[in-house]
Motif scaffolding. Structure first.
Motif, PDB file in Angstrom:
ATOM      1  N   ALA A 117      46.815  28.057  38.278  1.00 43.28           N
ATOM      2  CA  ALA A 117      46.997  29.365  37.651  1.00 43.28           C
ATOM      3  C   ALA A 117      46.059  29.518  36.462  1.00 43.28           C
ATOM      4  O   ALA A 117      45.422  30.563  36.279  1.00 43.28           O
ATOM      5  N   LEU A 118      45.932  28.469  35.652  1.00 44.74           N
ATOM      6  CA  LEU A 118      45.046  28.517  34.499  1.00 44.74           C
ATOM      7  C   LEU A 118      43.596  28.665  34.942  1.00 44.74           C
ATOM      8  O   LEU A 118      42.824  29.424  34.334  1.00 44.74           O
ATOM      9  N   GLU A 119      43.214  27.971  36.001  1.00 39.92           N
ATOM     10  CA  GLU A 119      41.841  28.066  36.500  1.00 39.92           C
ATOM     11  C   GLU A 119      41.509  29.482  36.936  1.00 39.92           C
ATOM     12  O   GLU A 119      40.443  30.027  36.604  1.00 39.92           O
ATOM     13  N   GLU A 120      42.411  30.121  37.668  1.00 40.27           N
ATOM     14  CA  GLU A 120      42.138  31.482  38.135  1.00 40.27           C
ATOM     15  C   GLU A 120      42.039  32.446  36.960  1.00 40.27           C
ATOM     16  O   GLU A 120      41.166  33.323  36.932  1.00 40.27           O
ATOM     17  N   ILE A 121      42.913  32.296  35.965  1.00 44.91           N
ATOM     18  CA  ILE A 121      42.866  33.162  34.786  1.00 44.91           C
ATOM     19  C   ILE A 121      41.564  32.952  34.023  1.00 44.91           C
ATOM     20  O   ILE A 121      40.885  33.906  33.627  1.00 44.91           O
ATOM     21  N   ALA A 122      41.186  31.696  33.796  1.00 42.65           N
ATOM     22  CA  ALA A 122      39.955  31.392  33.058  1.00 42.65           C
ATOM     23  C   ALA A 122      38.741  31.975  33.755  1.00 42.65           C
ATOM     24  O   ALA A 122      37.838  32.542  33.109  1.00 42.65           O
ATOM     25  N   ALA A 123      38.680  31.847  35.080  1.00 46.58           N
ATOM     26  CA  ALA A 123      37.541  32.370  35.829  1.00 46.58           C
ATOM     27  C   ALA A 123      37.432  33.880  35.677  1.00 46.58           C
ATOM     28  O   ALA A 123      36.321  34.424  35.522  1.00 46.58           O
ATOM     29  N   LEU A 124      38.566  34.576  35.695  1.00 45.18           N
ATOM     30  CA  LEU A 124      38.545  36.033  35.591  1.00 45.18           C
ATOM     31  C   LEU A 124      38.182  36.492  34.181  1.00 45.18           C
ATOM     32  O   LEU A 124      37.446  37.472  34.003  1.00 45.18           O
ATOM     33  N   ILE A 125      38.687  35.800  33.161  1.00 41.68           N
ATOM     34  CA  ILE A 125      38.305  36.157  31.794  1.00 41.68           C
ATOM     35  C   ILE A 125      36.803  35.987  31.602  1.00 41.68           C
ATOM     36  O   ILE A 125      36.110  36.863  31.075  1.00 41.68           O
ATOM     37  N   ALA A 126      36.282  34.844  32.035  1.00 40.00           N
ATOM     38  CA  ALA A 126      34.852  34.576  31.876  1.00 40.00           C
ATOM     39  C   ALA A 126      34.005  35.588  32.635  1.00 40.00           C
ATOM     40  O   ALA A 126      32.902  35.949  32.201  1.00 40.00           O
ATOM     41  N   ALA A 127      34.518  36.078  33.761  1.00 41.78           N
ATOM     42  CA  ALA A 127      33.744  37.010  34.583  1.00 41.78           C
ATOM     43  C   ALA A 127      33.722  38.420  34.006  1.00 41.78           C
ATOM     44  O   ALA A 127      32.705  39.121  34.120  1.00 41.78           O
ATOM     45  N   TYR A 128      34.810  38.856  33.373  1.00 40.01           N
ATOM     46  CA  TYR A 128      34.933  40.275  33.028  1.00 40.01           C
ATOM     47  C   TYR A 128      35.023  40.580  31.537  1.00 40.01           C
ATOM     48  O   TYR A 128      34.747  41.708  31.124  1.00 40.01           O
ATOM     49  N   ALA A 129      35.440  39.639  30.699  1.00 41.02           N
ATOM     50  CA  ALA A 129      35.635  39.931  29.282  1.00 41.02           C
ATOM     51  C   ALA A 129      34.290  40.076  28.563  1.00 41.02           C
ATOM     52  O   ALA A 129      33.229  39.728  29.095  1.00 41.02           O
ATOM     53  N   ALA A 130      34.340  40.578  27.346  1.00 42.93           N
ATOM     54  CA  ALA A 130      33.126  40.726  26.533  1.00 42.93           C
ATOM     55  C   ALA A 130      32.538  39.360  26.205  1.00 42.93           C
ATOM     56  O   ALA A 130      33.261  38.361  26.135  1.00 42.93           O
ATOM     57  N   PRO A 131      31.222  39.272  25.979  1.00 43.45           N
ATOM     58  CA  PRO A 131      30.597  37.980  25.678  1.00 43.45           C
ATOM     59  C   PRO A 131      31.173  37.303  24.429  1.00 43.45           C
ATOM     60  O   PRO A 131      31.146  36.070  24.337  1.00 43.45           O
TER      61      PRO A 131
END
Length: 393
Positions: free
Chosen positions: A135-149
């Motif tokens: 669950a943490l891996e999926e969340i981390a991947a999505l934050i890194a993909a879409y959040a601001a730099p």
């Protein structure tokens, strides 16, 4: 996946919201003396992120809020507006709504699925660490993909549920992971610097596994990160499946607490004329079960719903319900959730309808099933699990 009701952040917040952590309720989730609606990790997260919350009040995302402590605390204590919130359990989403209305903060946030709409442009993320590394891996991947730099993630939890492996998971997507000082048996990890997409790991979700369950073709399971048991076949479910041949004939069956959808897919594959409803309160489970039905080519006969138990179904409307009940609520072992599901199954079953259940034998649920549903007989038992069928009076 069913989309939750959203809340318009454009309306002004009350000048003096009536908020306190102690006023938060877990309802409609189970309430008990040992089950609280907030804890020290919520307070530590808000304190650690306080300055950044005030700076980035319109670009804040909350993930994993239990019952509203983080969302409503950020709004009431730090003036944050336009919060975007994702909670996996539907009961938590409903509780947040009730608590927000009670505090006069119903317009402070929007509830969104885990994905691009939730995270695009986010500059501050408050994250209650999930116990599952997937669950943490999926969340981390999505934050890194879409959040601001320049996003900063404040990831907190209770020390007893945190491991150093969490730092390693976050470090695969972010350049900086720093652990703060512990307070009241809680800790916050401060995470920043999303790595360039070229060096990030590939997104593995949904996971996929094939399982031999005695059908002409293997059962295909799909699982998002927060789905219980992942793409593996739960051993209790594996014990139950062959016994379902003895279940009554029905036009419609319900897989209650469907998880990744193993029972629903099995019923659809073994009974081609059957219509199946698969329901779970977990957003990850609903997304997983939807993918499982597509993988097994039964999506046209299985309806997947996100619901709090069977609240969306009328009384006496089902002939067959199948259940592998959980024995925990979040991180707490508690029988209350199983009893809630038994009671709702009893309400929804038509007279003469059957509830088939598999449960850990040491939990001795037979008397509760008899009381809440109807006469209950044991179908099968091994050293770990018991299969029962309860007939609605």
């Amino acid at each position: 996946m069913d989309r939750p009701v959203t809340h318009d952040p454009a309306r002004l917040l009350p000048e003096e919201p009536d908020f306190s952590f102690e006023s938060l309720s877990r309802r409609p989730d189970v309430e008990a003396e040992n089950l609280q609606a907030h804890d020290s990790a919520d307070r530590l997260l808000l304190d650690t992120a306080a300055e950044r919350l005030r700076e980035n009040g319109s670009a804040v995302v909350v993930i994993g809020d239990g019952y509203g402590a983080l969302t409503l605390g950020a709004a009431a204590l730090h003036g944050v507006h336009g919060l975007r919130v994702h909670q996996d359990p539907y009961s938590g989403e409903l509780a947040l709504g009730r608590n927000a209305r009670a505090a006069g903060l119903g317009d402070a946030y929007r509830s969104l699925p885990l994905g691009a709409e939730l995270l695009t442009g986010a500059r501050t993320v408050l994250l209650r660490l999930p116990r599952s590394l997937d669950a943490l891996e999926e969340i981390a991947a999505l934050i890194a993909a879409y959040a601001a730099p320049d996003v900063v993630v404040y990831a907190g939890g209770r020390l007893k549920h945190m491991t150093t492996a969490m730092n390693g998971v976050l470090g695969r997507w972010f350049g900086s992971v720093t652990a703060g000082l512990a307070r009241q048996k809680s800790r916050v990890l401060t995470v920043s610097g999303p790595l360039p997409a070229a060096v990030q790991p590939a997104n593995r979700f949904p996971l996929a596994q094939r399982h031999d369950v005695g059908l002409p073709a293997p059962l295909e399971l799909r699982a998002h990160g927060a789905a219980f048991a992942g793409a593996a076949l739960d051993i209790g479910t594996r014990f139950l499946l062959p016994h379902l041949a003895g279940a009554r004939q029905a036009q419609t069956a319900v897989d209650l607490g469907c998880g990744t959808g193993a029972i629903a897919a099995y019923l659809a594959l073994t009974r081609p004329s059957l219509r199946v409803i698969a329901t779970d309160q977990s957003a990850a489970a609903v997304a997983s079960a939807t993918a499982t039905m597509a993988a097994n080519r039964v999506a046209d006969r299985v309806e997947v719903r996100r619901d709090d138990a069977l609240s969306g179904m009328p009384d006496r409307s089902a002939e067959l319900i199948v259940l592998n009940p959980p024995f925990h609520i979040g991180a707490s072992v508690h029988a209350g959730i199983a009893l809630k599901l038994f009671a709702d199954a009893g309400r929804v079953l038509a007279p003469g309808g059957e509830l088939w259940a598999v449960w850990n034998s040491h939990l001795t649920y037979k008397s509760a099933l008899t009381r809440l549903v109807g006469p209950t007989r044991e179908v099968a038992r091994n050293p770990k699990f018991t299969v029962t069928v309860s007939t609605r009076r």
